[in-house]
Motif scaffolding. Structure first.
Motif, short mmCIF file in Angstrom:
data_model
loop_
_atom_site.label_atom_id
_atom_site.label_comp_id
_atom_site.label_asym_id
_atom_site.label_seq_id
_atom_site.Cartn_x
_atom_site.Cartn_y
_atom_site.Cartn_z
N ASN A 8 5.24 15.27 5.40
CA ASN A 8 4.22 14.41 4.81
C ASN A 8 4.62 13.78 3.49
OD1 ASN A 8 2.20 14.57 6.83
ND2 ASN A 8 1.89 16.71 6.23
N ARG A 16 6.55 11.19 0.89
CA ARG A 16 6.95 9.79 0.92
C ARG A 16 8.46 9.74 0.91
NH1 ARG A 16 3.64 8.66 -3.67
NH2 ARG A 16 5.62 8.32 -4.73
N TYR A 38 1.90 1.71 14.00
CA TYR A 38 3.18 2.30 13.57
C TYR A 38 4.32 1.30 13.69
CZ TYR A 38 0.95 6.85 13.37
OH TYR A 38 0.12 7.90 13.04
N GLN A 97 0.82 -1.19 0.00
CA GLN A 97 0.00 0.00 0.00
C GLN A 97 0.86 1.25 0.00
OE1 GLN A 97 0.64 0.20 3.48
NE2 GLN A 97 -0.88 1.47 4.42
N MET A 110 11.55 3.31 6.16
CA MET A 110 10.40 2.44 6.02
C MET A 110 9.64 2.98 4.81
SD MET A 110 11.12 1.11 8.93
CE MET A 110 11.95 1.58 10.44
N LYS A 111 9.65 2.25 3.73
CA LYS A 111 9.30 2.87 2.47
C LYS A 111 7.80 3.12 2.28
CE LYS A 111 9.58 -1.43 -0.15
NZ LYS A 111 8.18 -1.77 0.15
N ASP A 112 6.96 2.41 2.99
CA ASP A 112 5.54 2.67 2.84
C ASP A 112 4.98 3.51 3.98
OD1 ASP A 112 5.08 1.60 0.34
OD2 ASP A 112 4.88 -0.42 1.11
N MET A 113 5.87 4.21 4.67
CA MET A 113 5.43 5.14 5.70
C MET A 113 5.96 6.51 5.32
SD MET A 113 6.33 2.69 8.97
CE MET A 113 5.47 3.59 10.25
N SER A 114 5.22 7.55 5.73
CA SER A 114 5.64 8.90 5.39
C SER A 114 6.90 9.27 6.18
CB SER A 114 4.52 9.90 5.69
OG SER A 114 4.37 10.00 7.08
N ARG A 145 7.16 -4.37 9.31
CA ARG A 145 6.79 -4.89 8.00
C ARG A 145 7.76 -4.37 6.93
NH1 ARG A 145 1.92 -1.80 5.51
NH2 ARG A 145 3.61 -0.29 5.37
N ASP A 146 8.05 -3.07 6.99
CA ASP A 146 8.88 -2.46 5.96
C ASP A 146 10.34 -2.83 6.10
OD1 ASP A 146 6.68 -1.36 4.88
OD2 ASP A 146 7.17 0.72 5.30
N LYS A 196 0.95 5.72 0.16
CA LYS A 196 0.34 6.70 1.05
C LYS A 196 -0.92 7.28 0.41
CE LYS A 196 1.07 8.40 4.25
NZ LYS A 196 0.32 8.02 5.46
N GLU A 229 5.96 9.61 9.76
CA GLU A 229 5.72 8.30 10.39
C GLU A 229 7.03 7.58 10.66
OE1 GLU A 229 1.30 7.12 8.75
OE2 GLU A 229 3.01 6.73 7.46
#
Ligand SMILES: Nc1ncnc2c1ncn2[C@@H]1O[C@H](COP(=O)(O)OP(=O)(O)OP(=O)(O)O)[C@@H](O)[C@H]1O
Ligand SMILES: [Mg+2]
Lengths: 347, 241
Positions: free
Chosen positions: B132, B134, A193, A2, B91-95, A199-200, A4, B98
């Motif tokens: 915010n 990516r 979080y 997924q 962490m690539k799918d978190m901003s 996971r990442d 953002k 985050e």
């Protein structure tokens, strides 16, 4: 995985959720019995899909043997209810506890011995198949002949969780709503979080103090317990359970198809995906039966999966959200342009 | 003054290759120490040993007198040692925000507190404006700064920075140097791997030099750069600064 995409504000998301479930409640009040029982299954798999989604989409742990937990839940409810007349409520709680414990033990053993990722996934499927065969050879639980619930009398009995088709529809709807809201709440909490962090990148998360070993066990345990609750209700809805049907591979696939098709790691993905995939499964099953082509439903499943993974790798729901964004953006730009013009005039 | 971190006879070999060879040094609290040496000298391996990502073949790592060389990385972090990765690991799918929040969850479970801390960390490395975004929208230097912000969010007492200023323009690097100095003034101890000697000279109170895994010099920056063995090790490796 997924992206953002879900940056819509919280009230908006909750509002949308409430609206969707209000519509579903209305649909349940007016539709005919066939639609209702189909949607009941869709909603149950939404809930179980949500459990699977929590584990992979947020926690990064792949299971292809969720049927194990679904089956444990179904058997816990069935054994207590059919053999001892105990209310399914107790069976659901007990099933969730047993499944949660088994999930935790499986995870602990696996990660303790560095069995991770795809190898852990293989372990889940092995465990599920082992349980299926074990239950099939276990006379006490009816072996391959399975267990049958008493035919419903038609009158609603919440204490015994018995009622007509519509009653089970609302039970399933409640579960699905809890599943969606629950995952949303968990992923907005600190657990979400740290789970997404592990996971990442497991090592990077550990370097930031995330105790990934125990968090993996926790997410798997919660996921297993949720799946067991879904399985317990599924057994009641179906009226009978057999090892092959409730613990078989096809259940594991049915559980994961919703989130994969709908959108991994999203709150609404499993609902959207189950809505799309499960009716298709049924329709193709019926079509296959009438044309005498066994397995047509599995072929259709495979085809849908391939198409979605190929064209919408994030799933249907994120694609819808992006589309919505694409439509919204020009409008916003237009409005801000308008404001500029107005301000210019005012000045 | 007792040392915050003490490394004693630290040795790590990878199937015969001795990456870190009998290295000892100590870090005084509230100081910036630079760990330098040519490529492949064993600096990153040293970090991994201190941070618990690797266990030493021999030797000890003492943090506030407690031996931590067999302690897993998450526990080491919770004890107060944060590290950045030379090869950045967002962490690539978190901003961006985050990402910076994750570290804060080592001391709080409140999302609000974590968010506030993350903003503070991003602010200090000049990334607040991209909170915010990516992570794949960040330039490499920005990603290095994100590594630092992530580490700062854990509220460390010892910060291990592995080439975080690589690729920064001189003015930007000067900004980060200022940040490091401020952090050190507020009591944070920093161990810094850095190739740009000008930066090392400016911020470090002590320099430890590694070459082929062994410590070949230790002392004040001005003394160390005058040391013939140091010059030799660098010139041999094509030193440029
Ligand atoms: N996991 C590993 N397995 C085998 N060899 C390794 C491993 N990690 C590092 N090495 C080797 O150990 C030596 C020291 O590497 P290290 O990364 O610590 O050097 P460094 O000083 O950080 O270099 P650089 O300035 O290039 O970052 C190198 O020869 C490297 O190839
Ligand atoms: Mg290095």
């Amino acid at each position: 995985m997924q992206k953002k995409f879900d940056q819509t504000s919280d009230p908006k998301r909750w509002g949308a959720g409430v609206l969707v479930f209000a519509i579903l409640a209305m649909v349940g009040s007016i539709s005919n019995a066939y639609i209702i029982s189909l949607l009941t299954v869709v909603l149950l798999f939404t809930f179980m899909g949500q459990s699977w989604n929590l584990m992979l989409g947020i926690g990064g742990q792949l299971s292809i043997g969720h049927a194990l937990f679904v089956g444990i839940g179904a058997y816990s409810v069935a054994i207590l209810n059919i053999k001892y007349g105990i209310t399914p409520w107790i069976g659901l709680i007990l099933g969730a506890a047993i499944a949660g414990l088994i999930g935790a033990v499986l995870a602990w053993l696996s990660f303790r011995f560095e069995v991770r990722g795809i190898y852990f996934a293989l372990l889940t499927i092995a465990a599920a198949e082992f349980a299926r065969i074990m239950f099939g050879g276990w006379d006490y639980v009816g072996g391959m002949q399975g267990l049958f619930f008493q035919a419903p009398t038609g009158s609603m009995d919440i204490a015994m969780l018995r009622g007509d088709t519509r009653f089970y529809y609302f039970v399933a709807l409640t579960l699905a709503a809890i599943g969606v809201a629950g995952t949303e709440m968990i992923s907005r909490s600190y657990l979400g979080y740290v789970w997404r962090a592990m996971r990442d990148d497991d090592d990077a998360a550990r370097a930031l103090g995330v105790q990934t070993f125990r968090h993996k066990i926790l997410v798997i345990s919660i996921s297993a317990a949720m799946a067991a609750i879904g399985g317990g209700v599924l057994g009641l809805v179906q009226g009978a359970i057999f090892p092959d049907s409730i613990m078989g591979m096809s259940i594991s696939v049915d559980v994961l198809i919703g989130p994969v098709v709908g959108g991994l790691g999203t709150a609404f993905g499993p609902l959207v995906g189950s809505m799309a995939a499960i009716p298709l499964h049924h329709a193709m099953g019926a079509l296959g039966d009438s044309f005498g082509i066994p397995g047509l439903n599995s072929i259709a499943y495979g085809a849908v999966l391939i198409l979605v993974v190929w064209f919408l790798p994030d799933g249907i729901w994120p694609a819808v959200v992006r589309l919505y964004g694409a439509i919204q953006l020009p409008a916003r730009v237009r409005i801000s342009k308008l404001r500029e013009v107005e301000n210019d005039r005012a000045a | 003054m007792t040392a915050l971190l003490e490394v004693k006879n630290l040795t790590k070999s990878f199937q015969g290759l001795v990456a870190v060879n009998d290295v000892s040094f100590a870090l005084a609290p509230g100081r910036i120490t630079a760990l330098i040496g040519p490529n492949g000298a064993g600096k990153t391996t040293c970090f991994n040993l201190v941070a618990g990502a690797l266990s030493p073949t021999r030797g000890q790592v003492l943090f506030e007198g407690r031996s931590i060389e067999r302690t897993p990385p998450e526990t080491v972090c919770r004890m107060g040692i944060a590290r950045t990765f030379q090869i950045v690991r967002p962490m690539k799918d978190m901003s961006v925000l985050e990402n910076a929040m994750v570290g804060a969850f080592s001391w709080t479970t409140s999302v609000k507190e974590a968010r506030a801390k993350a903003y503070e960390s991003l602010e200090s490395v000049g990334l607040a404006g991209k909170a915010n975004a990516r992570t794949d929208q960040l330039t490499l230097p920005d990603r290095k700064m994100l590594e630092m912000a992530k580490a700062l969010s854990t509220r460390p007492r010892l910060l291990l920075l592995d080439e975080v200023m690589a690729g920064l323009r001189p003015t930007e690097a000067a900004g980060v140097v200022g940040v490091l100095q401020k952090l050190a003034e507020s009591g944070l101890t920093i161990l810094l791997v850095e190739h740009v000697m000008r930066i090392v000279m400016e911020v470090a109170s002590t320099v430890v030099v590694l070459h082929h895994g062994a410590k070949i010099a230790e002392g004040k920056p001005s003394d160390v750069v005058a040391d013939p063995r140091v010059l030799e090790s660098y010139l041999g490796a094509g030193f440029h600064a």
